[in-house]
Write a protein that holds these residues in place. Structure first.
Motif, PDB file in Angstrom:
ATOM      1  N   ASP A  86      78.489 -51.842  -7.151  1.00  0.00           N
ATOM      2  CA  ASP A  86      78.706 -53.133  -6.489  1.00  0.00           C
ATOM      3  C   ASP A  86      77.415 -53.514  -5.774  1.00  0.00           C
ATOM      4  N   SER A  87      76.784 -54.615  -6.198  1.00  0.00           N
ATOM      5  CA  SER A  87      75.477 -54.996  -5.659  1.00  0.00           C
ATOM      6  C   SER A  87      75.517 -56.366  -5.002  1.00  0.00           C
ATOM      7  N   GLU A  88      74.816 -56.492  -3.882  1.00  0.00           N
ATOM      8  CA  GLU A  88      74.635 -57.787  -3.241  1.00  0.00           C
ATOM      9  C   GLU A  88      73.638 -58.614  -4.052  1.00  0.00           C
ATOM     10  N   GLY A  89      73.617 -59.918  -3.805  1.00  0.00           N
ATOM     11  CA  GLY A  89      72.724 -60.792  -4.554  1.00  0.00           C
ATOM     12  C   GLY A  89      71.255 -60.570  -4.217  1.00  0.00           C
ATOM     13  N   CYS A 128      69.280 -58.195 -16.830  1.00  0.00           N
ATOM     14  CA  CYS A 128      69.554 -57.980 -18.256  1.00  0.00           C
ATOM     15  C   CYS A 128      70.073 -56.552 -18.430  1.00  0.00           C
ATOM     16  N   LEU A 129      71.264 -56.425 -18.975  1.00  0.00           N
ATOM     17  CA  LEU A 129      71.897 -55.115 -19.150  1.00  0.00           C
ATOM     18  C   LEU A 129      72.091 -54.850 -20.635  1.00  0.00           C
ATOM     19  N   SER A 130      71.401 -53.839 -21.155  1.00  0.00           N
ATOM     20  CA  SER A 130      71.512 -53.463 -22.565  1.00  0.00           C
ATOM     21  C   SER A 130      72.242 -52.125 -22.656  1.00  0.00           C
ATOM     22  N   VAL A 131      73.405 -52.136 -23.269  1.00  0.00           N
ATOM     23  CA  VAL A 131      74.238 -50.928 -23.340  1.00  0.00           C
ATOM     24  C   VAL A 131      73.808 -50.075 -24.529  1.00  0.00           C
ATOM     25  N   LEU A 132      73.465 -48.832 -24.237  1.00  0.00           N
ATOM     26  CA  LEU A 132      73.027 -47.895 -25.275  1.00  0.00           C
ATOM     27  C   LEU A 132      74.177 -47.034 -25.779  1.00  0.00           C
ATOM     28  N   ALA A 133      75.155 -46.798 -24.913  1.00  0.00           N
ATOM     29  CA  ALA A 133      76.320 -45.998 -25.306  1.00  0.00           C
ATOM     30  C   ALA A 133      77.506 -46.374 -24.418  1.00  0.00           C
ATOM     31  N   GLY A 134      78.701 -46.386 -25.010  1.00  0.00           N
ATOM     32  CA  GLY A 134      79.894 -46.701 -24.237  1.00  0.00           C
ATOM     33  C   GLY A 134      80.108 -48.193 -24.054  1.00  0.00           C
ATOM     34  N   THR A 135      80.908 -48.534 -23.066  1.00  0.00           N
ATOM     35  CA  THR A 135      81.269 -49.923 -22.779  1.00  0.00           C
ATOM     36  C   THR A 135      81.241 -50.154 -21.272  1.00  0.00           C
ATOM     37  N   LEU A 136      80.688 -51.297 -20.870  1.00  0.00           N
ATOM     38  CA  LEU A 136      80.640 -51.647 -19.456  1.00  0.00           C
ATOM     39  C   LEU A 136      81.225 -53.030 -19.241  1.00  0.00           C
ATOM     40  N   GLU A 137      81.718 -53.253 -18.046  1.00  0.00           N
ATOM     41  CA  GLU A 137      82.245 -54.552 -17.654  1.00  0.00           C
ATOM     42  C   GLU A 137      81.392 -55.085 -16.506  1.00  0.00           C
ATOM     43  N   VAL A 138      81.000 -56.348 -16.626  1.00  0.00           N
ATOM     44  CA  VAL A 138      80.178 -56.975 -15.594  1.00  0.00           C
ATOM     45  C   VAL A 138      80.938 -58.153 -14.997  1.00  0.00           C
ATOM     46  N   GLU A 139      81.013 -58.182 -13.667  1.00  0.00           N
ATOM     47  CA  GLU A 139      81.649 -59.287 -12.969  1.00  0.00           C
ATOM     48  C   GLU A 139      80.620 -60.008 -12.107  1.00  0.00           C
ATOM     49  N   VAL A 140      80.513 -61.316 -12.293  1.00  0.00           N
ATOM     50  CA  VAL A 140      79.596 -62.141 -11.504  1.00  0.00           C
ATOM     51  C   VAL A 140      80.356 -63.374 -11.028  1.00  0.00           C
ATOM     52  N   ALA A 141      80.489 -63.511  -9.725  1.00  0.00           N
ATOM     53  CA  ALA A 141      81.153 -64.678  -9.131  1.00  0.00           C
ATOM     54  C   ALA A 141      82.516 -64.944  -9.760  1.00  0.00           C
ATOM     55  N   GLY A 142      83.285 -63.896  -9.997  1.00  0.00           N
ATOM     56  CA  GLY A 142      84.629 -64.045 -10.536  1.00  0.00           C
ATOM     57  C   GLY A 142      84.715 -64.078 -12.044  1.00  0.00           C
ATOM     58  N   GLU A 143      83.580 -64.252 -12.724  1.00  0.00           N
ATOM     59  CA  GLU A 143      83.548 -64.241 -14.192  1.00  0.00           C
ATOM     60  C   GLU A 143      83.339 -62.803 -14.668  1.00  0.00           C
ATOM     61  N   CYS A 189      71.891 -62.627 -10.924  1.00  0.00           N
ATOM     62  CA  CYS A 189      72.132 -61.532  -9.978  1.00  0.00           C
ATOM     63  C   CYS A 189      71.712 -61.952  -8.572  1.00  0.00           C
ATOM     64  N   ASP A 190      71.650 -63.280  -8.343  1.00  0.00           N
ATOM     65  CA  ASP A 190      71.346 -63.771  -6.997  1.00  0.00           C
ATOM     66  C   ASP A 190      72.628 -63.986  -6.194  1.00  0.00           C
ATOM     67  N   ARG A 191      73.677 -63.372  -6.639  1.00  0.00           N
ATOM     68  CA  ARG A 191      74.980 -63.368  -5.963  1.00  0.00           C
ATOM     69  C   ARG A 191      75.621 -62.002  -6.221  1.00  0.00           C
ATOM     70  N   ARG A 192      76.697 -61.704  -5.549  1.00  0.00           N
ATOM     71  CA  ARG A 192      77.332 -60.403  -5.733  1.00  0.00           C
ATOM     72  C   ARG A 192      77.663 -60.185  -7.205  1.00  0.00           C
ATOM     73  N   HIS A 193      77.322 -59.004  -7.693  1.00  0.00           N
ATOM     74  CA  HIS A 193      77.622 -58.667  -9.084  1.00  0.00           C
ATOM     75  C   HIS A 193      78.042 -57.199  -9.148  1.00  0.00           C
ATOM     76  N   MET A 215      68.725 -51.371 -17.588  1.00  0.00           N
ATOM     77  CA  MET A 215      68.875 -52.566 -16.774  1.00  0.00           C
ATOM     78  C   MET A 215      67.499 -53.068 -16.336  1.00  0.00           C
ATOM     79  N   VAL A 216      67.245 -54.351 -16.563  1.00  0.00           N
ATOM     80  CA  VAL A 216      65.998 -54.978 -16.140  1.00  0.00           C
ATOM     81  C   VAL A 216      66.341 -56.156 -15.234  1.00  0.00           C
ATOM     82  N   CYS A 217      65.749 -56.186 -14.033  1.00  0.00           N
ATOM     83  CA  CYS A 217      65.971 -57.287 -13.089  1.00  0.00           C
ATOM     84  C   CYS A 217      64.693 -58.102 -12.961  1.00  0.00           C
TER      85      CYS A 217
END
Length: 204
Positions: free
Chosen positions: A136-139, A147-162, A176-180, A194-196
Motif C-alpha cells: 500500500d503506497s501513498e501518492g 509501470c508494473l511488468s509481471v514476470l511470474a504469477g498474477t497481481l492486482e493493482v488498485e488506483v483511486a478505486g479502479e 502513482c501520484d495518488r494512493r495505489h 516496477m519502474v516509477c
C-alpha cells in the motif's frame, strides 16, 4: 600553510599527467546519465565553466576537482582516470549490496535495483509478493506514472478505486501520484519489475 602549498602543488603536478581522454570521459559519463553541465556543476560543486573547459581539454584540472566530479558521477577516481573514450560503464552490485524494502505485512519485497543517483526522477525495483501480500503506497509527486511488468504469477493493482489484474507477461501503467495498492490475491508467489517515472511529470 607550507604543507598546504606543497599539497596543492602535488595535486597540480598529478593533474598535468592526465591524458586528453579525461575530458571526453567526463562528457561521455555526464551525457550517459542525462546530466546537463549545470546539473553536474550543482552535484559536484565544480563550476560549470570549469567542467566545460575540462570536457574540451582546455585545462588540466586538479585531482581534487577530478575527485569531486567522479563522486558526482558515482565512479571512483581510478575508474574515471582509467576510462578510455570507448570504455563501457560497468557497475555490478552483489545481492548483499542491494537495498530491500519490505511491506508492512512482511509479504512483499522491493529490491532497489535502480541507480540511487536517479531516485528523484526514476526508480527501478524488483518486486515479489507472497500469496496474500499487499503493498500500500501513498501518492508520489503530481504526474508520476508507475509501470508494473509481471514476470511470474498474477497481481492486482488498485488506483483511486479502479482495479486491474495483471498476469505473467503483461505490463500495467498507471498513475502513482495518488494512493495505489498492489496485491497478490492468488495462491502462488508473484514476481514483477516496477519502474516509477517521477520527475518528468509525464501526465501534465
Amino acid at each position: 600553510m607550507a604543507g598546504r602549498e606543497r599539497g596543492g602543488t602535488a595535486l597540480e603536478t598529478g593533474a598535468q599527467a592526465l591524458t586528453g581522454q579525461l575530458g571526453k570521459t567526463i562528457q561521455r559519463l555526464r551525457k550517459a546519465y542525462n546530466l546537463s553541465l549545470s546539473d553536474l556543476a550543482e552535484q559536484s560543486g565544480v563550476a560549470k565553466s570549469i567542467i566545460s573547459q575540462i570536457e574540451r581539454n582546455e585545462t588540466n584540472p586538479t585531482l581534487a576537482t577530478v575527485w569531486r566530479l567522479s563522486q558526482a558521477l558515482d565512479m571512483s577516481v581510478e575508474r574515471v582516470l582509467a576510462s578510455s573514450d570507448d570504455a563501457p560503464f560497468l557497475e555490478k552490485l552483489s545481492r548483499a549490496d542491494t537495498p530491500i524494502l519490505v511491506s508492512e505485512d512482511g509479504l512483499c519485497r522491493l529490491s532497489i535495483i535502480g541507480w540511487i543517483k536517479t531516485v528523484e526522477w526514476l526508480q527501478y525495483y524488483d518486486f515479489s509478493a507472497a500469496p496474500g501480500g499487499e503493498l500500500d503506497s501513498e501518492g508520489h509527486q503530481r504526474g508520476s506514472v508507475e509501470c508494473l511488468s509481471v514476470l511470474a504469477g498474477t497481481l492486482e493493482v488498485e488506483v483511486a478505486g479502479e482495479v486491474e489484474t495483471v498476469k505473467q507477461g503483461e505490463t500495467l501503467r498507471y498513475r502513482c501520484d495518488r494512493r495505489h495498492v498492489i496485491r497478490n490475491r492468488s495462491d502462488a508467489p508473484a514476481h514483477a519489475v516496477m519502474v516509477c517515472l517521477l520527475k518528468a511529470a509525464v501526465l501534465d
